[in-house]
Design an enzyme around this catalytic site. Sequence first.
Site, short mmCIF file in Angstrom:
data_model
loop_
_atom_site.label_atom_id
_atom_site.label_comp_id
_atom_site.label_asym_id
_atom_site.label_seq_id
_atom_site.Cartn_x
_atom_site.Cartn_y
_atom_site.Cartn_z
N GLU A 16 0.78 -1.23 0.00
CA GLU A 16 0.00 0.00 0.00
C GLU A 16 0.82 1.29 0.00
O GLU A 16 0.40 2.28 -0.59
CB GLU A 16 -0.93 0.01 1.22
CG GLU A 16 -1.98 -1.09 1.23
CD GLU A 16 -3.01 -0.94 0.13
OE1 GLU A 16 -3.40 0.21 -0.16
OE2 GLU A 16 -3.42 -1.96 -0.44
N SER A 58 -44.85 -34.16 38.98
CA SER A 58 -44.36 -34.51 40.32
C SER A 58 -43.07 -33.81 40.70
O SER A 58 -42.66 -33.85 41.85
CB SER A 58 -44.15 -36.03 40.40
OG SER A 58 -45.38 -36.70 40.24
#
Length: 821
Positions: A87, A465
């Site tokens: 770059e 239960s």
Amino acid sequence: MAKTFKILFILALLGALAAAGITYAVYLQVKDSIPTKQEMKAIELQIPLRIYTRDEQLIGEFGEQRRTPIRYEDIPMDLENAVLAAEDSNFYHHPGVDVMGLMRAAYQLVTSGEIQSGGSTITMQVARNYFLSFEQTFMRKFTEIFISLKMEQELSKHEILELYMNKIYLGKRAYGFDAAAQVYYGKHLSELTLAQYAMIAGLPKAPSRFNPVANPSRALIRRNWILQRMLTLGMIDKNAYQAAVEAPVTAKNYGIQADVEANYVAEMVRHELYQSYGDKLYSEGLVVYTTINSERQRNANQAVYQGVLDYDERHGYRGTLDTRKDLLDEDLATQQEALEEFSNIPSWTMALVLKTSADSASLRLQDGSAFELPFSAMSWAAPYLSENSRGKKPETVSDVLVAGDIIQLRPSDDSTWRLAQTPAVQSALVSLDSKDGAIESLVGGFNFFANKFNRITQSKRQPGSNFKPFIYSSALSNGYTAASVINDAPVVFHDSNLASAWRPTNDGGKFYGPTRLRQALYRSQNVVSVRLLDEMGIRTALEFMKRFGFDPNELPHNLSLSLGSANLSPLQIASGYSVFSNGGYRVQPYLIERIEDRNGDIIFQAEPVTVCQDCTLLERPQNDDSSATLLSQKGLFDTQQGVVERPVAPRVLDEDVAYIIYDIMRDVIRYGTGRRARVLERDDIAGKTGTTNDGRDAWFSGFNGDVVTTVWTGFDDMSPLGRGEWGGSASLPTWIDYMRPVLADTPASYVDKPSSLVTVRIDPNTGERAYPGQKNAIFEVFRRDHVPAANVAARPEARDGQNADPARVTPSTNSALENLF
């Protein structure tokens, strides 16, 4: 000559003045767009929300921009060199602007009328990414230049490069190079090779065109060009260059990989925080640490997964997804494309049956490979007829598969494949630290990606239960004892709150006659529970339920309450059971331990109410300058540590009652409906099964003195689970698989037995104090003021030992209890 020079000088001067004037005029136009020094120093990245376990394992990430910010010191030198080579190789020497590059761009603009290349430096790219749009206009370019020049004055080169490394877009929603390393290679930036650094360094120029996943050939050309540049610039030597250019393209679309799967947990956290932060939640860089234990979460995932698959295979094979004989003559690509049309479960694969023999099937897998599936991997696949019945067990491969079938396969224990099908049944698990309510693991369903409905928090189902221990603890707190006798006999109730006359029955229709409460609970006898609630009073029981965190307004106001007809979530049940586990204290389940901002500062710290049996509440004295005044209005006093600023859990259940209920529920494991858990060989565990009418919900909640875990299994559409599917068969095995590693290598943790309790010998038939010399007498635990009166004479019939409780005399049990609730 002198005159010509003078003219040229004047023209040059006029040109310079004109350029300066134009530049100043442009500056006046764009100066309001140039950020101030303070704005440059205050640059903040959009960082996603990240959620971790308590031991810092990543659970999930939420945010459009995948980003993991890094400091300049953390940037590998090979990556920095690769980026500069690609770059801006002159980065450390220019003032933020590359004059030659700009002149080239200007020439292209003049000759073509369009901006063809920007001539941008890394500094200019940072300026554009942070402060400007990507609109290609003359004025935007000038603004970019001015910002770059100012940025170079206000920030160091390292600071600018750090901003670039963290901001730049690199495809696949990855912003910054560390995110790119995770997305393309499933690794952290420091773990990549030179070839991989060069590959991702090539992405800023055109993330889609040079994407190594979408365009590997173009990406390879770009990578090798960068490596050549690095060699030319002296950044690497020939050996490193040669090894890197010969390296294969290994990039894949990994996304952001979680360290531990806990998607239901991550969504719970996201949803809760969104109420406060809104859309900012996804960009503020918050880091959330949950109470989840990563190892226990993995155990929970595997236990639920295996429990669901075991149930699914027990009920038979529902058939192949499709039969496509036309695919048998197609090429590999066409076959793969056809398989990809079907959705599947993560880690599973689709397959096309190419041909079958007596003992195997030749398959084409979704990845294009071939596989021989042995008959042993499909021998379970008897045809599904209904949840209550299966067809004939297969004897050969052709009884299950034919050529052209499209099937699902799941990984098997021997690292191969096994015939599978997407289960219709669901299961969920939640596990709490009973001392402070910290949620240590949570699984809200079989497959989050197929159905995000969280059955731990969002589903309200009847516990059956599993609810009875709350009723029994209410009874014990209101004068009953574990030896109190209720007649287990047919009865009809005409309750105004019930639609019609009600005749409760036990499972199987059997009645046991006069039964002590201890027996009734571990056997899960329905009639005793109903009669007990009727004697005690519904209003009394409803008021008592508040102690466990249940809202009486959400509970049924009739006798069905005793059988668990309320609609409750698994988290509510587990929270209630934590009172039994910790000896009688009420804690609140919590999931978020702390939240940190992007700078690592803690902005939230949980302060859960905590069980402290050696602590007492300490009121802050008024106008007292002692250390206690530094506390909040109520703090903790620990006899060993002194004053501790942390809220104490309130006692909601008498310690005597809490222990007796715990002791009875240990009998559920020893002799009752939870006997399968004896495989764990732990004497400290207790629990209770639960199954609703028609077997629509199956539960097991179990605990010791430290941890409580609840498992639920059922269908989302409320269909029955089928014959033989109870809490003890559908949910208890999942609980066992989870608790086995949790309890491994840990000492027994009992609920403390209060010194106020006494143990006496009783008559197992009547629950009264045993006569002297009574042979069938058993021991029972009582609160001191509830001990039965002593008997002084022996009755002849009491010496016969008839109807003695086998569970309290010998480990042998009645096999008829296998199918009780």
